[in-house]
Design a protein around this motif. Sequence first.
Motif, PDB file in Angstrom:
ATOM      1  N   ASN A 148       6.970  -1.201  -3.424  1.00  0.00           N
ATOM      2  CA  ASN A 148       5.992  -1.535  -2.378  1.00  0.00           C
ATOM      3  C   ASN A 148       5.126  -2.714  -2.791  1.00  0.00           C
ATOM      4  O   ASN A 148       4.861  -3.613  -1.986  1.00  0.00           O
ATOM      5  CB  ASN A 148       5.099  -0.317  -2.081  1.00  0.00           C
ATOM      6  N   VAL A 149       4.656  -2.683  -4.020  1.00  0.00           N
ATOM      7  CA  VAL A 149       3.814  -3.785  -4.528  1.00  0.00           C
ATOM      8  C   VAL A 149       4.614  -5.094  -4.530  1.00  0.00           C
ATOM      9  O   VAL A 149       4.114  -6.145  -4.136  1.00  0.00           O
ATOM     10  CB  VAL A 149       3.272  -3.443  -5.934  1.00  0.00           C
TER      11      VAL A 149
ATOM     12  N   ARG B 122       1.594   8.173   2.008  1.00  0.00           N
ATOM     13  CA  ARG B 122       2.521   9.107   1.351  1.00  0.00           C
ATOM     14  C   ARG B 122       2.773   8.739  -0.113  1.00  0.00           C
ATOM     15  O   ARG B 122       3.227   9.572  -0.888  1.00  0.00           O
ATOM     16  CB  ARG B 122       3.844   9.171   2.106  1.00  0.00           C
ATOM     17  N   LEU B 123       2.496   7.497  -0.499  1.00  0.00           N
ATOM     18  CA  LEU B 123       2.662   7.112  -1.902  1.00  0.00           C
ATOM     19  C   LEU B 123       1.650   7.822  -2.806  1.00  0.00           C
ATOM     20  O   LEU B 123       1.791   7.807  -4.035  1.00  0.00           O
ATOM     21  CB  LEU B 123       2.552   5.595  -2.068  1.00  0.00           C
TER      22      LEU B 123
ATOM     23  N   TYR C 187       3.182  -8.242  -2.403  1.00  0.00           N
ATOM     24  CA  TYR C 187       2.630  -9.375  -3.157  1.00  0.00           C
ATOM     25  C   TYR C 187       3.696 -10.416  -3.495  1.00  0.00           C
ATOM     26  O   TYR C 187       3.399 -11.388  -4.189  1.00  0.00           O
ATOM     27  CB  TYR C 187       1.938  -8.870  -4.433  1.00  0.00           C
TER      28      TYR C 187
ATOM     29  N   ILE D 292      -5.193  -2.807  -5.811  1.00  0.00           N
ATOM     30  CA  ILE D 292      -3.811  -3.183  -5.491  1.00  0.00           C
ATOM     31  C   ILE D 292      -3.273  -2.280  -4.381  1.00  0.00           C
ATOM     32  O   ILE D 292      -3.362  -1.051  -4.469  1.00  0.00           O
ATOM     33  CB  ILE D 292      -2.925  -3.089  -6.749  1.00  0.00           C
ATOM     34  N   ASP D 293      -2.726  -2.922  -3.352  1.00  0.00           N
ATOM     35  CA  ASP D 293      -2.134  -2.202  -2.227  1.00  0.00           C
ATOM     36  C   ASP D 293      -0.824  -1.557  -2.675  1.00  0.00           C
ATOM     37  O   ASP D 293       0.168  -2.243  -2.914  1.00  0.00           O
ATOM     38  CB  ASP D 293      -1.897  -3.184  -1.073  1.00  0.00           C
ATOM     39  N   ALA D 294      -0.841  -0.237  -2.790  1.00  0.00           N
ATOM     40  CA  ALA D 294       0.327   0.498  -3.300  1.00  0.00           C
ATOM     41  C   ALA D 294       1.217   1.014  -2.182  1.00  0.00           C
ATOM     42  O   ALA D 294       2.227   1.647  -2.456  1.00  0.00           O
ATOM     43  CB  ALA D 294      -0.140   1.664  -4.164  1.00  0.00           C
ATOM     44  N   GLY D 295       0.826   0.739  -0.911  1.00  0.00           N
ATOM     45  CA  GLY D 295       1.680   1.165   0.193  1.00  0.00           C
ATOM     46  C   GLY D 295       1.033   2.218   1.068  1.00  0.00           C
ATOM     47  O   GLY D 295      -0.191   2.357   1.101  1.00  0.00           O
TER      48      GLY D 295
ATOM     49  N   LEU E 124      -5.131   1.400  -7.944  1.00  0.00           N
ATOM     50  CA  LEU E 124      -4.082   1.436  -6.924  1.00  0.00           C
ATOM     51  C   LEU E 124      -4.608   2.138  -5.679  1.00  0.00           C
ATOM     52  O   LEU E 124      -5.325   3.139  -5.774  1.00  0.00           O
ATOM     53  CB  LEU E 124      -2.856   2.171  -7.472  1.00  0.00           C
TER      54      LEU E 124
END
Lengths: 221, 221
Positions: free
Chosen positions: A201-202, B187-188, A206, B181-184, B156
Amino acid sequence: MYRIAVIGGTGPQGRGLAYRMALAGHTVTIGSRDAGRATEKAEEIAAKIGTDTDISGAENASAVADADVVILAVPWDGHAELVSSLAPDLGGKTVISCVNPLAFDDHGPYGLTLEESAAEEAQRLAPEAAVVGSFHHVAALTLWKTDGPISHEDILVCGDDQEAKGVVMDLAATVTGKRGIDAGALRLARQLEPLTAVLINVNKKYKTRSGVAITGVEGKS
Amino acid sequence: MYRIAVIGGTGPQGRGLAYRMALAGHTVTIGSRDAGRATEKAEEIAAKIGTDTDISGAENASAVADADVVILAVPWDGHAELVSSLAPDLGGKTVISCVNPLAFDDHGPYGLTLEESAAEEAQRLAPEAAVVGSFHHVAALTLWKTDGPISHEDILVCGDDQEAKGVVMDLAATVTGKRGIDAGALRLARQLEPLTAVLINVNKKYKTRSGVAITGVEGKS
């Protein structure tokens, strides 16, 4: 130096690990259902390394038979069948599982909800092997495109057999230039494996190849 | 600056986050079942900061009512009951879940096998809230003992509400000095929450306070 079989060595993660292990001087056998494809991949890797290197291809069972260390770098789909078929040959060997049980849909990748991790499944199906979960997180292309130590990332290692875990922690230095990090018992593979979904996903978000580092461990042992 | 309620702010992780948020100038209310204990904890934090700071304690529902952002820093045990009881007050707010559904036995900590993460459970029980999973991994004592940016670690952040996720990614800078940080998707959180078990194992093994950093993201957005 070890004799290392990389099962699934024709896939991206397996190819990357096989390349780095051969580059470091280990004897590497790429394993595949199709010995011809395995040999082709071995030749591709040997050509990339250029200098004298010990890498070859073989059918899976034959690759395993000659190895001290077996890396399972296979898809989750078909994992149980493959491990069952190889189980008689895996006994007494250090078996590294870097299998990631993930699924993908319109919202991207996610970890499957499982009662046991791929590494635990491998241990259950090959009870005489010493299964260690590791090498899940370094991106396949980072392995393939880098020939020096990937020193800003860490290799997390989990397992119940301390000796095998130590072998894998040492082997981690082949990739990162430093010993792998002891992440605990084999069951912690349930946490390590699906973390790869976060990294993918990252990567998408990015436009990068992300990796994992564990802070606070440097200089400790 | 936000008005932040920290539910479970009398526990170590909540205390650490409340301290750092108040230190950065946010208005913080410690929430507890017991308003008296919440007030005591708020006074402990105010005394540590020393200078003029806006931190107080209140009973949970009252803490939530006055907040823009609610941090759920509560134990997994009792989580569903607590979120259900607060659900009417959580609507329209950014709710940060840093809850870790872990268990411990003789072999150490491990992640529970669940159909949904704590963050997803909170979203299901409080459907009008914008739940974001984050702040699972910075050690409680690292938060409490550090007053500068914890710049070698990353926060995250996962969530389905993009605006709320953006708020939390910005708030992450309160702790690390850099955007989260955008981890998604939410559900992640199934992957982020139990990763804490790995870190606790590492802490025990290496006698350290470990953390997580994601490599390859710096300078990307």
